[in-house]
Design a protein around this motif. Structure first.
Motif, mmCIF file in Angstrom:
data_model
loop_
_atom_site.group_PDB
_atom_site.id
_atom_site.type_symbol
_atom_site.label_atom_id
_atom_site.label_comp_id
_atom_site.label_asym_id
_atom_site.label_seq_id
_atom_site.Cartn_x
_atom_site.Cartn_y
_atom_site.Cartn_z
ATOM 1 N N SER A 48 0.867 -1.115 -0.010
ATOM 2 C CA SER A 48 0.122 0.028 -0.142
ATOM 3 C C SER A 48 0.934 1.296 0.119
ATOM 4 N N TYR A 49 1.756 1.399 0.880
ATOM 5 C CA TYR A 49 2.815 2.482 1.003
ATOM 6 C C TYR A 49 3.331 2.518 -0.542
ATOM 7 N N SER A 54 -4.605 4.472 -4.367
ATOM 8 C CA SER A 54 -4.995 4.405 -3.131
ATOM 9 C C SER A 54 -6.434 4.634 -2.878
ATOM 10 N N HIS A 55 -7.105 3.632 -2.161
ATOM 11 C CA HIS A 55 -8.595 3.763 -1.631
ATOM 12 C C HIS A 55 -9.014 4.906 -1.131
ATOM 13 N N TYR A 56 -10.128 5.620 -1.202
ATOM 14 C CA TYR A 56 -10.454 6.726 -0.354
ATOM 15 C C TYR A 56 -10.754 6.295 1.205
ATOM 16 N N TYR A 58 -9.709 3.034 2.619
ATOM 17 C CA TYR A 58 -8.736 1.913 3.064
ATOM 18 C C TYR A 58 -7.316 2.227 2.632
ATOM 19 N N TYR A 59 -6.798 3.363 3.347
ATOM 20 C CA TYR A 59 -5.502 3.486 2.961
ATOM 21 C C TYR A 59 -4.698 3.847 4.080
ATOM 22 N N TYR A 61 -2.928 5.540 7.186
ATOM 23 C CA TYR A 61 -3.328 6.799 7.819
ATOM 24 C C TYR A 61 -2.445 7.720 8.323
ATOM 25 N N GLU A 253 -6.221 -2.339 -6.408
ATOM 26 C CA GLU A 253 -6.664 -1.773 -5.234
ATOM 27 C C GLU A 253 -7.529 -2.837 -4.560
ATOM 28 N N TRP A 263 -4.306 -0.735 7.239
ATOM 29 C CA TRP A 263 -4.873 0.675 7.380
ATOM 30 C C TRP A 263 -5.609 0.713 8.609
#
Length: 416
Positions: A48-49, A54-56, A58-59, A61, A253, A263
């Motif tokens: 993810s990093y 990037s999901h709005y 599920y990213y 934080y 994604e 996340w």
């Protein structure tokens, strides 16, 4: 990628290699637990990093350095204690296990009866009967070691039953977990070589990825009242997904969202203690109370589902019918912060190893107990599950299995 991220990947690699090597030699359930955790707590967040997609919601934080500074030490210490303290288990050969297969059909029928009874029983007995209904899979596993080819077929039929029911419900968690446990037992019997293990594991990985891509479309149809042939629908959806050669950003994604538990953990690290103070052990106390006391003695005890704690400690909203867990490691941070959370994961790893060692000791006199391990660890191996669910399942399942052995030996005079 940070040095801690690399350390996390190295630790995960060691665990995966150990899991691979133990297949066919023992039941590497602790290794499976740690591998699932590492994939969801370490690998998923790293992807993810590193991804531009990037999901709005599920990213991640918090920055990678902040996240890994807690999760990697906690995961490494948790893994080290859980693996190094536990004793190796199960040196039985096939002959040791096959002599108990005669009880397999009886246990299978008992589980089916409990499954049927659960559909008509009051809610207060639902969880108890659910645990008993899982005996049908334990009975089927025992039949794998039968000398009768027809009885061994019931083992494979149980996998087929799980698969079909998963399609009808569009929920595949139980199928994937029991299939994994079944593969461990199958490997214990047939002791596959390195090449065969690699082939089976790669085929399983391809199947799981394909299943994940098709699952959303299948659920959209079934949960909206599809009344046709659901088996045919599943294979049609799967064929469409596999035929689609355009693996776009949305699909990438979606796959990583399912892998990435980080996340949620990162959302907790952002929310606590800036917006919500540390719980200081409150959710841990709730989990212990909920696992030890039946609901009629503690009517206000914590319910499974995770909605309340999730929203409180992540600051995120969940729909009315949506349930998500904070995970053990996320809950550790929400209660005790970074240093205290790492220490809590050490204690949790020690607890799991002690529990495992107790099973080993009992299995030396009662080898058939190994077939009940999947039931005992059914919730424990899930990296996303919160402590109240894990402890409640472990304690209740342990009681049910202990009662079964008592009744089988003392009342039914079974030689187990």
């Amino acid at each position: 990628m940070t040095l801690l991220s690399i350390l996390g990947l190295i630790t995960l690699g060691i665990i995966l290699l150990r899991l691979f090597n133990k297949l066919g030699q023992s039941l590497p359930v602790i290794e499976l637990l740690l591998a699932i955790a590492g994939l969801q707590w370490i690998l998923g967040p790293i992807i993810s990093y590193s991804s531009e997609v990037s999901h709005y919601k599920y990213y991640m934080y918090v920055p990678q350095e902040t996240y890994m500074s807690f999760v990697v030490p906690a995961f490494v210490i948790f893994s080290a204690v859980a693996l190094l303290w536990k004793k190796e288990i199960f040196t039985f050969d096939e002959a040791d296990l096959s002599k108990y297969s005669g009880y397999g059909l009886k246990i299978l029928l008992f589980g089916i009866a409990a499954d049927i009874a659960g559909r008509f029983a009051p809610q207060s007995l639902a969880f108890f009967l659910f645990l008993l209904s899982q005996f049908k899979f334990i009975g089927a596993a025992l039949l794998l070691f039968s000398s009768s080819k027809k009885e061994r077929l019931l083992f494979y039929a149980a996998i087929g039953y799980l698969f079909v029911t998963s399609i009808y419900n569009a929920l595949f968690h139980d199928f994937l977990l029991w299939s994994t446990f079944y593969f461990m037992l199958w490997a214990l019997k047939y002791k596959p070589g390195v090449q065969k293990k690699i082939f089976i594991l790669l085929a399983g990985l391809v199947f799981v990825i394909s299943l994940q891509t098709a699952k959303a479309a299948l659920r959209a149809e079934i949960w909206n009242g599809y009344e046709g042939d659901k088996i045919a629908l599943f294979f049609n959806v799967l064929d469409q997904e596999l035929s689609n050669t355009n693996f776009d950003d949305t699909e990438q994604e979606g796959l990583n969202v399912r892998l990435n538990q980080g996340w949620i953990i990162s959302a907790i690290m952002k929310e606590v203690p800036e917006e919500e103070p540390f719980a200081d052990g409150a959710t841990v106390k709730e989990a212990v109370t909920a696992s030890l006391l039946p609901r009629f003695l503690s009517p206000n005890k914590k319910k499974a589902g995770g909605q309340e704690n999730f929203m409180k400690y992540t600051g995120l909203h969940l729909g009315k019918n949506t349930s998500m867990g904070m995970s053990i490691i996320g809950e550790a941070y929400a209660n005790f912060g970074s240093f205290g959370g790492i220490f809590f994961m050490l204690i949790w790893g020690f607890f799991l190893s002690v529990y495992w060692n107790r099973i080993k000791a009992l299995s030396e006199n009662h080898p058939v107990l190994i077939f009940f391990i999947p039931l005992l660890f059914f919730q424990v191996v899930k990296a996303e599950t919160e402590l109240v669910v894990v402890l409640n399942h472990m304690v209740k399942a342990s009681i049910v299995v202990a009662l079964f052995f008592w009744a089988a030996r003392k009342q039914l005079k079974w030689d187990i």
